[in-house]
Design an enzyme around this catalytic site. Structure first.
Site, PDB file in Angstrom:
ATOM      1  N   SER A 170       2.026   2.583   2.768  1.00 49.07           N
ATOM      2  CA  SER A 170       2.911   2.668   3.921  1.00 49.07           C
ATOM      3  C   SER A 170       3.580   1.349   4.293  1.00 49.07           C
ATOM      4  CB  SER A 170       2.112   3.174   5.128  1.00 49.07           C
ATOM      5  OG  SER A 170       0.940   2.425   5.259  1.00 49.07           O
ATOM      6  N   ALA A 171       3.350   0.309   3.516  1.00 46.80           N
ATOM      7  CA  ALA A 171       3.927  -0.977   3.908  1.00 46.80           C
ATOM      8  C   ALA A 171       3.921  -1.966   2.755  1.00 46.80           C
ATOM      9  CB  ALA A 171       3.121  -1.563   5.059  1.00 46.80           C
ATOM     10  N   ALA A 172       4.731  -3.002   2.910  1.00 45.77           N
ATOM     11  CA  ALA A 172       4.680  -4.148   1.995  1.00 45.77           C
ATOM     12  C   ALA A 172       4.307  -5.366   2.830  1.00 45.77           C
ATOM     13  CB  ALA A 172       6.039  -4.353   1.342  1.00 45.77           C
TER      14      ALA A 172
ATOM     15  N   GLY B  62       0.849  -1.190   0.000  1.00 51.39           N
ATOM     16  CA  GLY B  62       0.000   0.000   0.000  1.00 51.39           C
ATOM     17  C   GLY B  62       0.875   1.227   0.000  1.00 51.39           C
TER      18      GLY B  62
ATOM     19  N   ASP C  48     -10.283   4.552   7.007  1.00 50.77           N
ATOM     20  CA  ASP C  48      -9.684   4.235   5.702  1.00 50.77           C
ATOM     21  C   ASP C  48     -10.315   2.973   5.123  1.00 50.77           C
ATOM     22  OD1 ASP C  48      -8.018   4.558   3.548  1.00 50.77           O
ATOM     23  OD2 ASP C  48      -6.267   3.637   4.483  1.00 50.77           O
TER      24      ASP C  48
HETATM   25  N1  LIG Z   1      -3.259 -10.544   6.256  1.00 49.48           N
HETATM   26  C1  LIG Z   1      -3.120 -10.421   4.924  1.00 49.48           C
HETATM   27  N2  LIG Z   1      -3.250 -11.502   4.131  1.00 49.48           N
HETATM   28  C2  LIG Z   1      -3.111 -11.395   2.782  1.00 49.48           C
HETATM   29  N3  LIG Z   1      -2.855 -10.236   2.157  1.00 49.48           N
HETATM   30  C3  LIG Z   1      -2.709  -9.125   2.893  1.00 49.48           C
HETATM   31  C4  LIG Z   1      -2.837  -9.162   4.305  1.00 49.48           C
HETATM   32  N4  LIG Z   1      -2.666  -7.912   4.776  1.00 49.48           N
HETATM   33  C5  LIG Z   1      -2.448  -7.131   3.704  1.00 49.48           C
HETATM   34  N5  LIG Z   1      -2.464  -7.842   2.558  1.00 49.48           N
HETATM   35  C6  LIG Z   1      -2.244  -7.327   1.187  1.00 49.48           C
HETATM   36  O1  LIG Z   1      -1.336  -6.247   1.235  1.00 49.48           O
HETATM   37  C7  LIG Z   1      -1.959  -5.051   0.767  1.00 49.48           C
HETATM   38  C8  LIG Z   1      -1.414  -3.858   1.535  1.00 49.48           C
HETATM   39  O2  LIG Z   1      -1.725  -4.017   2.922  1.00 49.48           O
HETATM   40  P1  LIG Z   1      -2.175  -2.797   3.791  1.00 49.48           P
HETATM   41  O3  LIG Z   1      -3.428  -2.205   3.227  1.00 49.48           O
HETATM   42  O4  LIG Z   1      -2.243  -3.227   5.192  1.00 49.48           O
HETATM   43  O5  LIG Z   1      -0.945  -1.802   3.534  1.00 49.48           O
HETATM   44  P2  LIG Z   1      -0.884  -0.243   3.716  1.00 49.48           P
HETATM   45  O6  LIG Z   1       0.404   0.230   3.164  1.00 49.48           O
HETATM   46  O7  LIG Z   1      -1.163   0.101   5.134  1.00 49.48           O
HETATM   47  O8  LIG Z   1      -2.068   0.235   2.783  1.00 49.48           O
HETATM   48  P3  LIG Z   1      -2.695   1.710   2.626  1.00 49.48           P
HETATM   49  O9  LIG Z   1      -2.189   2.226   1.330  1.00 49.48           O
HETATM   50  O10 LIG Z   1      -4.181   1.426   2.589  1.00 49.48           O
HETATM   51  O11 LIG Z   1      -2.262   2.493   3.805  1.00 49.48           O
HETATM   52  C9  LIG Z   1      -3.439  -5.296   0.900  1.00 49.48           C
HETATM   53  O12 LIG Z   1      -4.209  -4.519   0.025  1.00 49.48           O
HETATM   54  C10 LIG Z   1      -3.517  -6.783   0.597  1.00 49.48           C
HETATM   55  O13 LIG Z   1      -3.488  -6.975  -0.802  1.00 49.48           O
END
Ligand SMILES: Nc1ncnc2c1ncn2[C@@H]1O[C@H](COP(=O)(O)OP(=O)(O)OP(=O)(O)O)[C@@H](O)[C@H]1O
Length: 603
Positions: free
Chosen positions: A193-195, A191, A383
């Protein structure tokens, strides 16, 4: 405390929550900081047992609730054909107007008082008809009390059955608190903020088919294993936060990324963060979220130095630390969160599947149950979008939805859901497209407060379009795209004919611009519960509380049996358990009324 018009606080609720949940804030229930008192209508709360067997719980439930019913009422459990909309319930005005003009609860308690209140607001004509209708149906006092007490007893049984979901690390009690213990596989997603990567804890230590972490990713060009096997090999997902602004100490990382820990289990933090959060409790101020079937569980959380994982150089080179990429701006340590590995997100699921009307309703209902749970804990996700909802299938093939990614949430003990918006630097949450109107239109100033208590419910209304097979009306750039800042409700696209009427209406009411006219997640969930499995309680022309209790008894007993004896992992059973754990006489009565009103209005 903000008082919700649809939720009249009952002392019973107070008792139940203080005995069983111990959380600090129950939104919409003005019960905080009051000593626990015994309500004359409520049965003494038994000391919680460690593991009530289903049969025991069932017996307890039946014995308690049957004692509260007059003879013959149970036998009168209604089992009739679906209702023709009943006369006395007929709403004289559109439901959106109903919401603004009076409190349902006050009508149920004292129709005359509700009528007077509405009349004071100059709406006497239509409300008179409504009040007369309701007066006909108003139950006798002792019957109502019996029903309140029965609802309370049923609720108590189900609250006690609310347990953490089984997690893939339950047999690894003291393991998984260090990154080195994990095998890390392919990326699952990323996303802003993270992978996120698939992961496993090898057992025995040198597992096959996956590699020990220690910085090196899988060999390039390796053939991916086929999907089901892969899921088995990697039952976990590990989220590596990108740390470009927090320092590298655990405390600094916790301060900056602590929101991600809102859905963490207690044992998740037993490693390094256990020590940090004990030392710095006042700084942490993290609300404690009880487990819920529709909320992710973070089962381990720790900091570690950033390793070089598969895809790092192509997917996120800039956020790598100097040691891995000379042009990277990331810090050397960051936060890692371990969760169950889910097969897909809601967005991915909907790309490949078109759930039918009943499944879609179940899916919307699950989001509402999850959001209601957050609201009760004084937390706003802020969100919600289909990428932040994970999906797996239950044993009956029904999609089981889980809200994840709490990185933008509001979970602050001192402000609750009312955020002082004093300057434009105050973070209003992520995802501008799905920001509720009251959030996106707020202008910063000394006295401005944004109330988030219905903001997530609004987002569920928008996501419901995707679940029901349409494009989200708030995404995109074309002429037909709506902006939450400026749309009018009559611009919302019509939902397809195959969508049940009450679902359409609930979606419409969730997308009301004015939060006072908008349904809360709880009321919306109750309406969908009734729409899915409440036909028999809706059938009688003049419903009596005793009949309602009889129906509740049948349904709750069946739910306990299904959960205990048949299958623990059915979404339908989980949802019914949520319904009973939140059972409140006033709320249910209001939802019945609302559903009949919606049907009648359309009919
Ligand atoms: N527990 C999980 N099991 C499988 N896939 C996951 C899991 N958690 C996250 N993902 C995958 O990783 C992606 C990114 O995770 P997440 O949304 O937590 O990241 P983020 O960087 O916080 O996102 P954002 O841009 O919404 O802030 C998700 O859209 C999903 O495709």
């Amino acid at each position: 405390m903000h008082h919700h018009p649809m939720h009249q606080c009952t002392m019973h609720y107070h008792a139940v929550h203080h005995h069983t949940v111990h959380h600090q804030c129950v939104h919409h229930r003005p019960v905080q900081n009051r000593p626990l008192q015994h309500h004359p209508l409520h049965l003494p709360v038994p000391a919680p047992r460690s593991r009530p067997v289903p049969a025991m719980a069932l017996r307890l439930l039946l014995a308690r609730a049957l004692r509260l019913l007059p003879r013959g009422a149970a036998a009168a459990a209604p089992h009739r054909p679906p209702p023709a909309p009943a006369g006395p319930w007929a709403p004289p005005r559109p439901p959106s107007a109903l919401f603004s003009s009076f409190s349902f609860s006050s009508f149920f308690r004292r129709p005359a008082a509700g009528l007077a209140a509405a009349a004071r607001r100059g709406r006497r004509g239509p409300c008179l008809a409504l009040a007369l209708g309701l007066a006909l149906a108003e139950p006798r006092l002792e019957e109502r009390r019996r029903a309140e007490a029965a609802c309370g007893s049923i609720q108590m049984v189900f609250i006690r059955k609310n347990k953490a979901q089984k997690n893939p690390l339950s047999s690894f009690r003291w393991r998984g608190f260090r990154l080195e213990e994990y095998l890390i596989g392919q990326p699952l997603g990323k996303g802003c903020s993270a992978a996120v990567y698939e992961a496993a804890i090898p057992s025995p230590p040198d597992g096959q088919g996956s590699r020990r972490l220690s910085g090196e990713g899988p060999a390039l060009g390796e053939q991916p294993t086929d999907k089901p096997q892969q899921k088995e090999a990697f039952p976990l997902a590990i989220k590596m936060m990108w740390n470009i602004s927090a320092g590298s100490s655990s405390e600094a990382i916790l301060d900056a990324m602590g929101r991600e820990l809102v859905p963490a289990t207690r044992t998740a933090l037993a490693g390094e963060y256990g020590a940090v959060s004990c030392r710095r409790k006042p700084v942490l101020r993290r609300k404690k979220l009880q487990p819920h079937p529709n909320i992710i569980q973070v089962i381990r959380a720790f900091t570690s130095s950033v390793p070089l994982l598969p895809g790092a150089f192509t997917d996120y080179p800039d956020v790598l630390p100097l040691s891995l990429n000379p042009r990277g701006i990331g810090h050397s340590r960051t936060l890692f969160l371990v969760m169950k590995n889910y097969p897909c997100t809601l967005r991915q699921y909907l790309r490949d599947n078109s759930p039918d009307a009943r499944l879609s309703t179940m899916m919307i209902l699950q989001l509402l149950e999850g959001v209601d749970h957050l609201v009760r804990h004084g937390i706003a996700h802020r969100d919600l979008k289909s990428d932040n909802i994970l999906v797996e299938l239950d044993s009956a093939g029904c999609p089981w939805l889980v809200i994840t990614d709490f990185g933008c949430c509001l979970a602050d003990d001192s402000v609750g859901l009312r955020l002082p918006f004093t300057s434009s630097y105050v973070d209003r949450g992520g995802n501008g497209c799905l920001m509720a109107p009251e959030v996106i239109t707020a202008s910063p100033g000394p006295g401005t407060v944004i109330n988030y208590s219905k903001a997530d419910a609004w987002a569920v209304g928008a996501i419901a379009y995707e679940i029901l097979g349409l494009a989200n009306p708030f995404y995109g750039h074309g002429d037909s795209t709506l902006e939450s800042r400026s749309y009018r409700e009559d611009q919302l696209p019509s939902l397809p004919d195959r969508v049940p009427l009450e679902v359409k209406q609930v979606v419409k009411l969730l997308l009301q611009r004015d939060p006072n006219k908008r349904l809360s997640a709880r009321v919306a969930a109750n309406v969908l519960h009734l729409s899915l499995w409440g036909e028999s309680v809706l059938a009688p022309k003049t419903l009596k509380p005793d009949q309602m209790v009889a129906w509740l008894l049948c349904q709750s007993a069946a739910t306990l049996l299904l959960d205990g004896l048949v299958d623990k992992s059915r979404v339908e059973t989980k949802m019914k358990m949520c319904f009973f754990a939140n059972l409140d006489y006033e709320d249910l009565w209001a939802a019945i009324f609302l559903l009949l009103a919606l049907r009648n209005q359309a009919g």
